[in-house]
Scaffold this active site. Structure first.
Site, mmCIF file in Angstrom:
data_model
loop_
_atom_site.group_PDB
_atom_site.id
_atom_site.type_symbol
_atom_site.label_atom_id
_atom_site.label_comp_id
_atom_site.label_asym_id
_atom_site.label_seq_id
_atom_site.Cartn_x
_atom_site.Cartn_y
_atom_site.Cartn_z
ATOM 1 N N ILE A 116 16.335 29.323 14.572
ATOM 2 C CA ILE A 116 17.570 29.321 13.772
ATOM 3 C C ILE A 116 18.013 27.875 13.548
ATOM 4 C CG2 ILE A 116 19.965 30.202 13.643
ATOM 5 C CD1 ILE A 116 17.887 32.480 13.913
ATOM 6 N N ALA B 4 12.395 30.546 31.340
ATOM 7 C CA ALA B 4 12.820 31.247 32.557
ATOM 8 C C ALA B 4 14.280 31.674 32.435
ATOM 9 C CB ALA B 4 12.626 30.345 33.775
ATOM 10 N N LYS C 291 15.998 32.348 29.726
ATOM 11 C CA LYS C 291 16.199 33.422 28.749
ATOM 12 C C LYS C 291 15.549 34.739 29.212
ATOM 13 C CE LYS C 291 18.752 31.085 25.908
ATOM 14 N NZ LYS C 291 20.175 31.408 25.722
ATOM 15 N N ASN D 162 27.192 33.113 24.695
ATOM 16 C CA ASN D 162 26.301 32.409 23.766
ATOM 17 C C ASN D 162 25.949 30.986 24.196
ATOM 18 O OD1 ASN D 162 25.257 31.634 20.890
ATOM 19 N ND2 ASN D 162 26.952 30.212 21.310
ATOM 20 N N ARG E 187 30.102 25.049 17.685
ATOM 21 C CA ARG E 187 29.136 24.734 16.601
ATOM 22 C C ARG E 187 28.007 25.770 16.620
ATOM 23 N NH1 ARG E 187 25.560 21.277 19.819
ATOM 24 N NH2 ARG E 187 26.673 20.798 21.714
ATOM 25 N N ASP F 72 33.656 24.742 31.507
ATOM 26 C CA ASP F 72 32.230 24.660 31.818
ATOM 27 C C ASP F 72 31.817 26.058 32.291
ATOM 28 O OD1 ASP F 72 29.711 24.336 32.805
ATOM 29 O OD2 ASP F 72 30.241 22.785 34.282
ATOM 30 N N TYR G 281 13.675 26.671 29.994
ATOM 31 C CA TYR G 281 14.374 27.466 28.969
ATOM 32 C C TYR G 281 13.852 28.908 28.941
ATOM 33 C CZ TYR G 281 16.504 28.513 24.419
ATOM 34 O OH TYR G 281 17.244 29.072 23.401
ATOM 35 N N GLY H 43 30.420 28.775 23.847
ATOM 36 C CA GLY H 43 29.592 27.897 23.004
ATOM 37 C C GLY H 43 29.952 28.056 21.542
ATOM 38 N N SER I 84 16.666 34.835 23.759
ATOM 39 C CA SER I 84 15.858 34.055 22.805
ATOM 40 C C SER I 84 14.475 34.691 22.763
ATOM 41 C CB SER I 84 15.723 32.613 23.302
ATOM 42 O OG SER I 84 14.711 31.941 22.577
HETATM 43 P P1 NAP Z 1 24.022 24.382 19.828
HETATM 44 O O1 NAP Z 1 24.246 24.195 18.368
HETATM 45 O O2 NAP Z 1 23.387 23.269 20.598
HETATM 46 O O3 NAP Z 1 25.442 24.757 20.505
HETATM 47 C C1 NAP Z 1 25.518 24.973 21.895
HETATM 48 C C2 NAP Z 1 26.910 25.439 22.252
HETATM 49 O O4 NAP Z 1 26.960 25.662 23.680
HETATM 50 C C3 NAP Z 1 27.991 24.403 21.933
HETATM 51 O O5 NAP Z 1 29.150 25.066 21.505
HETATM 52 C C4 NAP Z 1 28.244 23.748 23.289
HETATM 53 O O6 NAP Z 1 29.556 23.214 23.438
HETATM 54 C C5 NAP Z 1 28.082 24.949 24.213
HETATM 55 N N1 NAP Z 1 27.851 24.562 25.599
HETATM 56 C C6 NAP Z 1 26.819 23.845 26.103
HETATM 57 N N2 NAP Z 1 26.980 23.666 27.433
HETATM 58 C C7 NAP Z 1 28.147 24.285 27.783
HETATM 59 C C8 NAP Z 1 28.865 24.442 28.999
HETATM 60 N N3 NAP Z 1 28.413 23.947 30.152
HETATM 61 N N4 NAP Z 1 30.035 25.124 28.965
HETATM 62 C C9 NAP Z 1 30.519 25.620 27.800
HETATM 63 N N5 NAP Z 1 29.880 25.518 26.612
HETATM 64 C C10 NAP Z 1 28.708 24.845 26.607
HETATM 65 O O7 NAP Z 1 23.146 25.677 20.135
HETATM 66 P P2 NAP Z 1 22.738 26.927 19.183
HETATM 67 O O8 NAP Z 1 21.452 26.606 18.528
HETATM 68 O O9 NAP Z 1 23.903 27.359 18.383
HETATM 69 O O10 NAP Z 1 22.402 28.020 20.314
HETATM 70 C C11 NAP Z 1 23.366 28.962 20.765
HETATM 71 C C12 NAP Z 1 22.671 29.951 21.673
HETATM 72 O O11 NAP Z 1 21.594 30.581 20.981
HETATM 73 C C13 NAP Z 1 22.052 29.319 22.925
HETATM 74 O O12 NAP Z 1 22.201 30.192 24.026
HETATM 75 C C14 NAP Z 1 20.587 29.175 22.548
HETATM 76 O O13 NAP Z 1 19.754 29.151 23.679
HETATM 77 C C15 NAP Z 1 20.400 30.438 21.722
HETATM 78 N N6 NAP Z 1 19.259 30.364 20.809
HETATM 79 C C16 NAP Z 1 19.201 29.433 19.802
HETATM 80 C C17 NAP Z 1 18.097 29.407 18.953
HETATM 81 C C18 NAP Z 1 17.982 28.428 17.807
HETATM 82 O O14 NAP Z 1 16.936 28.437 17.163
HETATM 83 N N7 NAP Z 1 18.985 27.616 17.523
HETATM 84 C C19 NAP Z 1 17.067 30.328 19.143
HETATM 85 C C20 NAP Z 1 17.149 31.247 20.186
HETATM 86 C C21 NAP Z 1 18.258 31.267 20.994
HETATM 87 P P3 NAP Z 1 29.875 21.637 23.189
HETATM 88 O O15 NAP Z 1 29.970 21.463 21.686
HETATM 89 O O16 NAP Z 1 31.180 21.439 23.866
HETATM 90 O O17 NAP Z 1 28.740 20.868 23.774
#
Ligand code: NAP
Length: 246
Positions: free
Chosen positions: A187, A156, A158, A89, A16, A62, A154, A13, A141
């Protein structure tokens, strides 16, 4: 000073948000990188490579499919020679009230957020055990600890990440491999962009430090957990949440 020179890190992931920032911070400490997302992104790999003077390769994979995970990790080990650090991630949300939640909304979140951790960890486990060293950092998370309505899938997934982190930490501890999880709060990324202004200001009010986190806040902790300095830390779930879960 965190020094990751000569280390190779896989970040899932990493196209971005938090994953991209983790990749950049690990590269800034000297780590070579295999960055994974749903699509290959050679341009991004080249720009990190040029900025930090490390080797970076991009992989389309994937992370919820065992076939693509196994072949991608085999390919990464052949290309880089070793994997020292795995950051699980990648993640998605499909929020909605339970009564209206479709089967695929539940299954997709569990597959991409939780099954992926199982698959990617299994794909490096034998390799890391053989080398008697490794760092695995899973993205949990705050929602895996305390959550809210509309996130049954979500939360479940995490909570599952927290469970697998603890079990794997026990399983790998004697082999020089640490397994920890980071539990971010709120975040600023594409994932949280989807929320409306009202929800965002409610969150801000509830967060003791009265501010949202940045991807860099999470990435700095991941870099520490990936380093030699963190050798005695395993099986831990560490919050990066501005005190939300204090
Ligand atoms: P994000 O900006 O939506 O980015 C998600 C990333 O996951 C992207 O790089 C996406 O790739 C990749 N991804 C999604 N499905 C995939 C798959 N099947 N195979 C490979 N890659 C895949 O998310 P984020 O906010 O940075 O979150 C990153 C992590 O932190 C997640 O696990 C999220 O649950 C956790 N988190 C986030 C927050 C928050 O507040 N943002 C809080 C707690 C935890 P593509 O670009 O190719 O789609």
């Amino acid at each position: 000073m965190i020094d990751l020179k000569e280390k190779t890190a896989v970040v899932t992931g990493a196209s971005r948000g938090i994953g991209l920032e983790i990749a950049r911070v690990l590269a800034s400490r000297g780590a070579n990188l295999a960055i994974i997302a749903t699509k290959e992104n050679e341009e991004l790999a080249s720009s990190i490579e040029a900025e930090f003077k490390v080797k970076v390769k991009s992989y389309a994979c994937d992370v919820s499919s065992s076939e693509t995970v196994d072949s991608t990790f085999k390919n990464i080990i052949e290309t880089f020679g070793a994997i020292d650090i795995l950051v699980n991630n990648a993640g998605i949300t499909r929020d909605g009230l339970l009564m209206r939640m479709k089967d695929e909304d539940f299954d997709d979140v569990i597959r991409i957020n939780l099954r992926s951790v199982f698959l990617c960890t299994r794909a490096v486990a034998r390799h890391m055990m053989g080398r008697r060293q490794g760092r695995i950092i899973n993205m949990a998370s705050i929602n895996g600890i305390c959550t809210q309505a509309g996130q049954a899938n979500y939360a479940a997934s995490k909570a599952g990440v927290i469970g697998i982190t603890k079990s794997n930490a026990m399983e790998f501890a004697a082999r020089g491999i640490t397994v920890n999880a980071v539990a971010p709060g709120f975040i600023k990324t594409d994932m949280t962009e989807k929320l409306n202004e009202e929800t965002i200001s409610k969150f801000k009010e509830a967060i003791p430090v009265k501010d949202l986190g940045n991807p860099r806040d999470v990435a700095n902790l991941v870099a520490f957990l990936a380093s030699n300095e963190a050798r005695y830390i395993t099986g831990q779930i560490i919050g990066v949440d501005g005190g939300l879960n204090a």
